[in-house]
Design a protein around this motif. Structure first.
Motif, PDB file in Angstrom:
ATOM      1  N   ASN A  39      88.159  19.507 -48.811  1.00 47.75           N
ATOM      2  CA  ASN A  39      87.073  20.121 -48.042  1.00 47.75           C
ATOM      3  C   ASN A  39      87.224  21.635 -48.024  1.00 47.75           C
ATOM      4  O   ASN A  39      88.217  22.180 -48.508  1.00 47.75           O
ATOM      5  CB  ASN A  39      87.092  19.572 -46.603  1.00 47.75           C
ATOM      6  CG  ASN A  39      86.535  18.144 -46.527  1.00 47.75           C
ATOM      7  OD1 ASN A  39      85.961  17.647 -47.488  1.00 47.75           O
ATOM      8  ND2 ASN A  39      86.692  17.503 -45.386  1.00 47.75           N
ATOM      9  N   TYR A  40      86.237  22.340 -47.410  1.00 43.61           N
ATOM     10  CA  TYR A  40      86.316  23.776 -47.177  1.00 43.61           C
ATOM     11  C   TYR A  40      87.569  24.070 -46.347  1.00 43.61           C
ATOM     12  O   TYR A  40      87.866  23.271 -45.450  1.00 43.61           O
ATOM     13  CB  TYR A  40      85.048  24.219 -46.441  1.00 43.61           C
ATOM     14  CG  TYR A  40      85.026  25.665 -46.044  1.00 43.61           C
ATOM     15  CD1 TYR A  40      84.635  26.639 -46.963  1.00 43.61           C
ATOM     16  CD2 TYR A  40      85.446  26.058 -44.770  1.00 43.61           C
ATOM     17  CE1 TYR A  40      84.634  27.978 -46.600  1.00 43.61           C
ATOM     18  CE2 TYR A  40      85.446  27.401 -44.418  1.00 43.61           C
ATOM     19  CZ  TYR A  40      85.047  28.351 -45.337  1.00 43.61           C
ATOM     20  OH  TYR A  40      85.058  29.655 -44.986  1.00 43.61           O
ATOM     21  N   PRO A  78      84.045  25.382 -51.802  1.00 42.96           N
ATOM     22  CA  PRO A  78      82.916  25.871 -50.990  1.00 42.96           C
ATOM     23  C   PRO A  78      82.259  24.742 -50.192  1.00 42.96           C
ATOM     24  O   PRO A  78      82.262  23.579 -50.630  1.00 42.96           O
ATOM     25  CB  PRO A  78      81.935  26.415 -52.042  1.00 42.96           C
ATOM     26  CG  PRO A  78      82.740  26.636 -53.279  1.00 42.96           C
ATOM     27  CD  PRO A  78      83.858  25.641 -53.239  1.00 42.96           C
ATOM     28  N   LYS A  79      81.690  25.111 -49.021  1.00 45.11           N
ATOM     29  CA  LYS A  79      80.979  24.126 -48.204  1.00 45.11           C
ATOM     30  C   LYS A  79      79.865  23.488 -49.035  1.00 45.11           C
ATOM     31  O   LYS A  79      79.233  24.161 -49.852  1.00 45.11           O
ATOM     32  CB  LYS A  79      80.377  24.802 -46.973  1.00 45.11           C
ATOM     33  CG  LYS A  79      81.428  25.123 -45.930  1.00 45.11           C
ATOM     34  CD  LYS A  79      80.840  25.754 -44.681  1.00 45.11           C
ATOM     35  CE  LYS A  79      81.992  26.047 -43.725  1.00 45.11           C
ATOM     36  NZ  LYS A  79      81.710  26.936 -42.643  1.00 45.11           N
ATOM     37  N   GLU A  94      85.252  21.220 -36.954  1.00 45.11           N
ATOM     38  CA  GLU A  94      84.595  21.568 -38.225  1.00 45.11           C
ATOM     39  C   GLU A  94      84.855  20.513 -39.303  1.00 45.11           C
ATOM     40  O   GLU A  94      84.324  20.597 -40.401  1.00 45.11           O
ATOM     41  CB  GLU A  94      85.141  22.914 -38.745  1.00 45.11           C
ATOM     42  CG  GLU A  94      84.695  24.110 -37.952  1.00 45.11           C
ATOM     43  CD  GLU A  94      85.492  25.375 -38.330  1.00 45.11           C
ATOM     44  OE1 GLU A  94      85.272  26.413 -37.708  1.00 45.11           O
ATOM     45  OE2 GLU A  94      86.349  25.292 -39.247  1.00 45.11           O
ATOM     46  N   GLY A  95      85.726  19.543 -38.984  1.00 45.95           N
ATOM     47  CA  GLY A  95      86.083  18.515 -39.990  1.00 45.95           C
ATOM     48  C   GLY A  95      87.094  19.027 -41.001  1.00 45.95           C
ATOM     49  O   GLY A  95      87.271  18.436 -42.067  1.00 45.95           O
ATOM     50  N   ASN A  96      87.768  20.154 -40.698  1.00 44.22           N
ATOM     51  CA  ASN A  96      88.676  20.753 -41.676  1.00 44.22           C
ATOM     52  C   ASN A  96      90.150  20.674 -41.299  1.00 44.22           C
ATOM     53  O   ASN A  96      90.990  21.295 -41.933  1.00 44.22           O
ATOM     54  CB  ASN A  96      88.304  22.229 -41.899  1.00 44.22           C
ATOM     55  CG  ASN A  96      86.952  22.347 -42.554  1.00 44.22           C
ATOM     56  OD1 ASN A  96      86.593  21.523 -43.391  1.00 44.22           O
ATOM     57  ND2 ASN A  96      86.176  23.340 -42.160  1.00 44.22           N
ATOM     58  N   TYR A  97      90.442  19.905 -40.252  1.00 39.06           N
ATOM     59  CA  TYR A  97      91.844  19.735 -39.869  1.00 39.06           C
ATOM     60  C   TYR A  97      92.503  18.807 -40.880  1.00 39.06           C
ATOM     61  O   TYR A  97      91.925  17.797 -41.267  1.00 39.06           O
ATOM     62  CB  TYR A  97      91.913  19.124 -38.462  1.00 39.06           C
ATOM     63  CG  TYR A  97      93.312  18.960 -37.943  1.00 39.06           C
ATOM     64  CD1 TYR A  97      94.038  20.053 -37.483  1.00 39.06           C
ATOM     65  CD2 TYR A  97      93.912  17.705 -37.930  1.00 39.06           C
ATOM     66  CE1 TYR A  97      95.332  19.898 -37.011  1.00 39.06           C
ATOM     67  CE2 TYR A  97      95.203  17.543 -37.456  1.00 39.06           C
ATOM     68  CZ  TYR A  97      95.907  18.643 -37.003  1.00 39.06           C
ATOM     69  OH  TYR A  97      97.176  18.484 -36.542  1.00 39.06           O
ATOM     70  N   ARG A  98      93.694  19.177 -41.337  1.00 42.44           N
ATOM     71  CA  ARG A  98      94.332  18.383 -42.396  1.00 42.44           C
ATOM     72  C   ARG A  98      95.317  17.377 -41.835  1.00 42.44           C
ATOM     73  O   ARG A  98      96.233  17.748 -41.115  1.00 42.44           O
ATOM     74  CB  ARG A  98      95.092  19.308 -43.357  1.00 42.44           C
ATOM     75  CG  ARG A  98      94.175  20.204 -44.144  1.00 42.44           C
ATOM     76  CD  ARG A  98      94.957  21.353 -44.759  1.00 42.44           C
ATOM     77  NE  ARG A  98      94.035  22.438 -45.065  1.00 42.44           N
ATOM     78  CZ  ARG A  98      93.922  23.009 -46.237  1.00 42.44           C
ATOM     79  NH1 ARG A  98      94.676  22.650 -47.229  1.00 42.44           N
ATOM     80  NH2 ARG A  98      93.051  23.973 -46.434  1.00 42.44           N
ATOM     81  N   GLY A 158      79.945  16.119 -51.126  1.00 42.54           N
ATOM     82  CA  GLY A 158      79.021  17.134 -50.610  1.00 42.54           C
ATOM     83  C   GLY A 158      78.849  17.117 -49.104  1.00 42.54           C
ATOM     84  O   GLY A 158      77.865  17.661 -48.590  1.00 42.54           O
ATOM     85  N   ASP A 159      79.783  16.517 -48.395  1.00 44.98           N
ATOM     86  CA  ASP A 159      79.695  16.451 -46.930  1.00 44.98           C
ATOM     87  C   ASP A 159      81.113  16.232 -46.404  1.00 44.98           C
ATOM     88  O   ASP A 159      81.754  15.247 -46.783  1.00 44.98           O
ATOM     89  CB  ASP A 159      78.781  15.280 -46.548  1.00 44.98           C
ATOM     90  CG  ASP A 159      78.666  15.105 -45.037  1.00 44.98           C
ATOM     91  OD1 ASP A 159      77.556  15.290 -44.520  1.00 44.98           O
ATOM     92  OD2 ASP A 159      79.681  14.792 -44.388  1.00 44.98           O
ATOM     93  N   PRO A 160      81.601  17.140 -45.525  1.00 42.40           N
ATOM     94  CA  PRO A 160      83.009  17.048 -45.120  1.00 42.40           C
ATOM     95  C   PRO A 160      83.322  15.772 -44.328  1.00 42.40           C
ATOM     96  O   PRO A 160      84.387  15.191 -44.485  1.00 42.40           O
ATOM     97  CB  PRO A 160      83.238  18.291 -44.257  1.00 42.40           C
ATOM     98  CG  PRO A 160      81.893  18.756 -43.846  1.00 42.40           C
ATOM     99  CD  PRO A 160      80.922  18.298 -44.897  1.00 42.40           C
ATOM    100  N   VAL A 161      82.374  15.350 -43.491  1.00 45.16           N
ATOM    101  CA  VAL A 161      82.641  14.190 -42.633  1.00 45.16           C
ATOM    102  C   VAL A 161      82.661  12.910 -43.480  1.00 45.16           C
ATOM    103  O   VAL A 161      83.564  12.075 -43.364  1.00 45.16           O
ATOM    104  CB  VAL A 161      81.598  14.121 -41.489  1.00 45.16           C
ATOM    105  CG1 VAL A 161      81.824  12.874 -40.641  1.00 45.16           C
ATOM    106  CG2 VAL A 161      81.675  15.388 -40.634  1.00 45.16           C
TER     107      VAL A 161
END
Ligand code: PMP
Length: 405
Positions: free
Chosen positions: A357-358, A362-363, A17-21, A333-336
């Motif tokens: 990021n989310y 918010p996404k 999801e691109g949300n790993y820290r 505006g884009d996690p990647v």
């Protein structure tokens, strides 16, 4: 039973999801903030996302006070506040904090998170039939405290006075009410209308709980926060703050009436059942507060640096939320892409800005949260702006002025 397989699966999902820290492993250099060594990255970096907003974590007054306290009293407090851990340094710091906020008393916790969780949770659960009116963008520590209290909760739209009033009016007149909100919101950097919220609290007989974590040390003639700047400290029931951001150390607190602090001290498990902060931390925080009570120059230079970075971002058309505070959210505006920009800044330019990021935001509102400090210099700003400009082009991101929020 072993859940490692499950843990791995959940972590992979986060990664996809691109949300790993990932954490940058930093070593800050004494007296040289915002410079640091990034041990799992490119080596020397400039930090642009620290909440040590004024660089007080490297201030000689703070370091000297901490060294002296270690020489005087040793390392740890030696116990919980109740059982041998209340040291003279804790008591002096609580007096300093009460004075900073013009309140009768203050109560220390091991962090700002714990102070919100414990104080708000205790008030909401112990005041009979209490309902908490919570701003929709309140910090996780407040949300968890309210949830843990099992008190009735009403969420009002972020900074929306009409919605708050409608929700207050819908509650029974005699029911105890506590309005929980922040002064400076950490992710958008916007500021609450504290005076109007206090007016509504008076009209509907509510108490107010104000998180000034991102404002203490930074605003007001003595660094008492936005409530001090607006002359409203006596109208807020509880002011909560941290010692870990502008004051540069660690710890959290509430400031309020003597009876309220004594009540929380007596009933909050998050205060009672944990080892007290080291006395050296209390001494360092007290030195930081004392310095910022009388020295306005850090605040002045900080404001100028923030204004300079904003103006330079405007010159190159990078979208940022134009708030009246000191936090500059540059919107990707884009996690990647957000993570790519952050990684490239670090690797190729030695500039460290953690992507936000989310679920923190918010996404679709992923951002770089830039926090200038009085110890950044013009050359740091030049390097930051040049690197961001390059990366914006590389990522084909839009350039436009953001509407004020
Ligand atoms: N309140 C707010 C609004 C915060 O942003 C934070 C931390 N980021 C906290 C409380 C917790 O403070 P601390 O870091 O001292 O635990």
């Amino acid at each position: 039973m072993n859940f490692d397989g499950f843990f791995a699966q959940e972590l992979t999902r986060l990664q996809e999801e691109g949300n790993y820290r990932d954490f940058a492993e930093l070593e800050r250099h004494r007296g040289a903030f915002p410079a640091a060594t990034c041990h799992n990255g490119p080596g020397e970096v400039t930090i642009w996302c620290s909440n040590d907003y004024l660089g007080m974590g490297q201030h000689p007054d703070v370091l000297n006070a901490m060294h002296a306290a270690i020489d005087r009293t040793g390392a740890g407090a030696g116990g919980t506040r109740n059982i041998s851990g209340t040291t003279h340094d804790h008591v002096l710091l609580e007096r300093e904090l009460a004075d900073l906020h013009g309140k009768e008393a203050a109560l220390l916790f091991t962090s700002g998170y714990v102070s919100n969780w414990a104080a708000l949770g205790t008030l909401a659960s112990r005041i009979p039939d209490c309902v908490v009116l919570s701003d929709a963008l309140n910090h996780a520590s407040m949300i968890e405290g309210i949830r843990h209290s099992r008190a009735q909760k009403v969420i009002w739209k972020h900074n929306d006075l009409a919605d708050l009033e409608a929700k207050l009016a819908a509650l029974p007149a005699g029911q105890p009410k506590l309005i929980a909100f922040e002064s400076v919101y950490s992710m958008d950097g916007d500021i609450a209308p504290i005076r109007e919220i206090c007016d509504l609290a008076d009209r509907y007989g509510a108490m107010t709980y104000l998180d000034e974590v991102h404002a203490v040390g930074l605003y007001g003639p003595r660094g008492g926060g936005i409530a001090e700047r607006e002359g409203l400290m006596d109208r807020v029931t509880v002011i909560e703050g941290t010692l870990g951001k502008a004051f540069g150390v660690v710890g959290g607190y509430i400031a309020a009436s003597e009876k309220l602090c004594d009540f929380v001290r007596s009933f909050a498990s998050g205060f009672i059942f944990t080892t007290a902060l080291p006395p050296s931390v209390a001494a360092g925080a007290a030195a930081s507060i004392r310095h910022l009570k009388v020295s306005a120059s850090e605040r002045q230079i900080h404001r100028e640096r923030v204004a300079q970075v904003r103006a330079r971002l405007d010159e190159i058309g990078l979208p940022h939320i134009d708030n009246p505070g000191h936090i500059i959210p540059v919107m990707v505006g884009d996690p990647v892409k957000c993570k790519f920009i952050s990684d490239t800044l670090l690797r190729e330019h030695g500039i460290y800005i953690q992507p936000i990021n989310y679920p923190t935001v918010p996404k679709g509102t992923e951002r770089l949260r830039i926090t200038p400090s009085p110890v950044h210099c013009d050359a740091d700003v030049d390097r930051l702006i040049d690197a961001l400009e390059d990366l914006w082009t590389q990522c084909q991101l839009a350039r436009r002025p953001m509407a004020a929020q």
